[in-house]
Structures are given as C-alpha cells and as structure tokens.
Scaffold this motif. Structure first.
Motif, short mmCIF file in Angstrom:
data_model
loop_
_atom_site.label_atom_id
_atom_site.label_comp_id
_atom_site.label_asym_id
_atom_site.label_seq_id
_atom_site.Cartn_x
_atom_site.Cartn_y
_atom_site.Cartn_z
N ALA A 44 6.83 11.20 5.75
CA ALA A 44 6.99 11.36 6.99
C ALA A 44 5.93 10.96 8.00
N LEU A 45 6.28 10.08 8.86
CA LEU A 45 5.25 9.54 9.95
C LEU A 45 5.56 9.86 11.17
N SER A 46 4.74 10.35 12.09
CA SER A 46 4.62 10.64 13.16
C SER A 46 4.97 9.38 14.33
N PRO A 47 5.72 9.39 15.07
CA PRO A 47 5.88 8.11 15.86
C PRO A 47 4.91 7.76 16.48
N SER A 48 4.02 8.51 16.78
CA SER A 48 2.65 8.16 17.60
C SER A 48 1.64 7.43 16.48
N MET A 49 1.90 7.57 15.06
CA MET A 49 1.07 7.05 14.18
C MET A 49 2.01 5.98 13.32
N PHE A 50 3.17 5.59 13.64
CA PHE A 50 3.90 4.66 13.02
C PHE A 50 4.81 4.01 14.31
N SER A 51 4.53 2.95 14.78
CA SER A 51 5.09 2.03 15.73
C SER A 51 5.10 0.77 15.46
N PRO A 52 6.26 0.54 14.67
CA PRO A 52 6.44 -0.92 14.02
C PRO A 52 6.71 -1.86 15.21
N LEU A 53 6.01 -3.02 15.40
CA LEU A 53 6.27 -4.05 16.47
C LEU A 53 7.06 -5.27 15.43
N ALA A 54 6.89 -5.29 14.37
CA ALA A 54 7.43 -6.48 13.68
C ALA A 54 7.55 -6.31 12.32
N ILE A 55 8.74 -7.17 11.53
CA ILE A 55 8.90 -7.09 10.17
C ILE A 55 9.06 -8.18 9.71
N ASP A 56 8.86 -8.54 8.10
CA ASP A 56 9.36 -9.59 7.58
C ASP A 56 9.60 -9.32 6.26
N GLN A 57 10.71 -9.66 5.55
CA GLN A 57 11.14 -9.46 4.31
C GLN A 57 10.51 -10.44 3.04
N SER A 58 10.09 -9.85 2.16
CA SER A 58 9.53 -10.56 0.91
C SER A 58 10.43 -11.79 0.40
N PRO A 59 10.09 -12.80 -0.35
CA PRO A 59 10.85 -13.71 -0.80
C PRO A 59 11.86 -13.27 -1.72
N ASP A 60 11.39 -12.27 -2.57
CA ASP A 60 12.08 -11.57 -3.55
C ASP A 60 13.08 -10.67 -3.03
N GLY A 61 12.91 -10.08 -1.76
CA GLY A 61 13.87 -8.94 -1.18
C GLY A 61 13.40 -7.74 -1.69
N LEU A 62 12.31 -7.46 -2.42
CA LEU A 62 11.95 -6.14 -2.66
C LEU A 62 11.16 -5.36 -1.79
N SER A 63 10.53 -6.19 -0.73
CA SER A 63 9.56 -5.39 0.15
C SER A 63 9.87 -6.01 1.26
N PHE A 64 9.14 -5.08 2.44
CA PHE A 64 8.99 -5.91 3.76
C PHE A 64 7.80 -5.44 4.55
N ALA A 65 6.99 -6.35 5.04
CA ALA A 65 5.63 -5.89 5.65
C ALA A 65 6.15 -5.37 7.04
N VAL A 66 5.16 -4.52 7.36
CA VAL A 66 5.35 -3.91 8.85
C VAL A 66 4.12 -3.93 9.66
N GLY A 67 4.22 -4.72 10.79
CA GLY A 67 2.95 -4.58 11.52
C GLY A 67 3.00 -3.41 12.51
N ASP A 68 2.25 -2.28 12.07
CA ASP A 68 2.03 -0.91 12.52
C ASP A 68 0.98 -0.99 13.72
N LYS A 69 1.62 -0.75 14.97
CA LYS A 69 0.81 -1.07 16.21
C LYS A 69 -0.02 0.17 16.31
N ASN A 70 0.63 1.17 16.67
CA ASN A 70 -0.51 2.19 16.90
C ASN A 70 -1.50 2.54 15.71
#
Length: 219
Positions: A44-70
């Motif tokens: 569980a991540l508080s919205p004030s501590m988890f504010s995703p600005l953008a995402i990108d999925q890895s080439p193998d489809g197993l992961s995605f990276a998240v730029g967490d603004k806050n």
C-alpha cells in the motif's frame, strides 16, 4: 519486439486494472482509481508518496518503470512471467531518495532525482533513459547485465543541469533543458528524443554508436 506504441497500449490495458491513480506516457493518459494499492504483493502506497508521472514497459513485458514524482524515485513493478496476472507483481525501488529531491549520480540512494518523469528501456533491457523533470536533465540508468537487479544500476547524467533552465543546443556538457517530461531511446541506442516541455520543443540527443559514451553526444 513490440513498438513503443504497442508497449504503451499494452501498458494502458494493464494499468487500468491497477489502482495507481493517474499516470501518463508520451501523450497517453491512464486513468485509474486514485487510491492506495491494497494487494499483498504491491505494498500500500499513500497517494502523497506515490504520484506516477509516466510509465514505460520493458521489452520482455515483465516489468514497467515508473517515474514517481512526489517520492523522487524510479520504481519498478515486476511479474515473474507473461502468463502471471499483474496482481501478483511486486514493486521495488531502482534509485532515488524517498521524498528528498536531489541531483546526484550514483547507485541506489546515492542517486538523486527531482520529480522524475518519463523513462524508456533500452532494447537489450540493460539500461533506461530518464527525463528528470525538475532537475532539467536527462539521466541514464545502467546495470552491468540483465542477470542482476536494477537496484545495482548506476545513475549518470547525460545532459542538463539542475541550476540552469534554458534552451541550449551543442555538446551535451553545455546543453540545457527546461522541465523535460518524456524520452524515447532508439532501438540501436544512438539517439534520444526528448519532450522538453517548458521549452515547447522536441530535442534530439545523438551519439555516433552505442559503444560511445553519451558524453561524446550532441543536442
């Protein structure tokens, strides 16, 4: 290998099932309920501590990276196999200092970001490029190989400076940006396209070959 558009669309289909709030990547807006994650694996991540600005999925489809603004972090959400449901995925931190904006190269918490935004994985999944929005910089995150975790990856700065917001082309050491928001890395890793949001411009960072250091590049 899926194109960036295919990966974005796949991310849309996936993320609508995950209650992460609002995220966007290269113009695609992903609307999901604004509430903390409650599964046993995605802590569980508080919205004030988890504010995703953008995402990108890895080439193998197993992961995605998240730029967490806050939180000023790069996070990674990973599942074990393509057949696994995303509800079994786990969230981890690639690099950054929780809730502490900074501008620093290094590994893990030695690295610092300030409202990190868009990311793009390299085609070999060894590296990713990042638009570090409030540091006005383009960053490079690279691990030695795919068999080791992203938490071992080294964060470096390709171009830009946190104390200088401007529109300046030329060798990367002197190039300047203003709130870059998203990036796309070419499949051969020889150029990066930057959405330089507050300069109202698309910028191009080039190097001669993937074997060259980015310090030899130009904007």
């Amino acid at each position: 290998m899926p194109s960036r558009l295919q990966r974005l669309l796949a991310g849309f289909l996936v993320l609508t099932a995950l209650p992460f709030g609002l995220a966007c990547d290269a113009g695609f807006y992903l609307f999901t309920p604004a509430q903390p994650v409650t599964s046993t694996t995605l802590t569980a991540l508080s919205p004030s501590m988890f504010s995703p600005l953008a995402i990108d999925q890895s080439p193998d489809g197993l992961s995605f990276a998240v730029g967490d603004k806050n939180a000023h972090l790069i996070r990674l959400v990973t599942r074990n196999s393509i057949s696994d449901d995303w509800s079994t995925a786990t969230a981890s931190v690639v690099a950054g200092r929780l809730s502490t904006p900074a501008f620093a190269d290094g590994v893990g918490t030695n690295a610092g970001f300030n409202e990190p935004a868009g990311t793009d994985f390299s085609s070999d999944a060894i590296a990713m490029v990042l638009a570090d929005k409030n540091n006005h910089a383009i960053r490079w995150i690279e691990r030695a190989n795919t068999s080791i975790g992203w938490d071992t990856a080294y964060v470096s700065t390709i171009a830009g400076l946190n104390s200088a917001q401007a529109l300046v082309d030329g060798p990367v050491a002197g190039a300047r940006f203003k709130s870059p928001y998203d990036v796309i890395l070419s499949s051969d890793q020889t150029y990066i396209i930057v959405a330089d949001s507050m300069n109202h411009a698309l910028r191009l960072i080039e190097r001669s070959s993937a074997s060259d250091d980015w310090s030899t590049g130009t904007v």
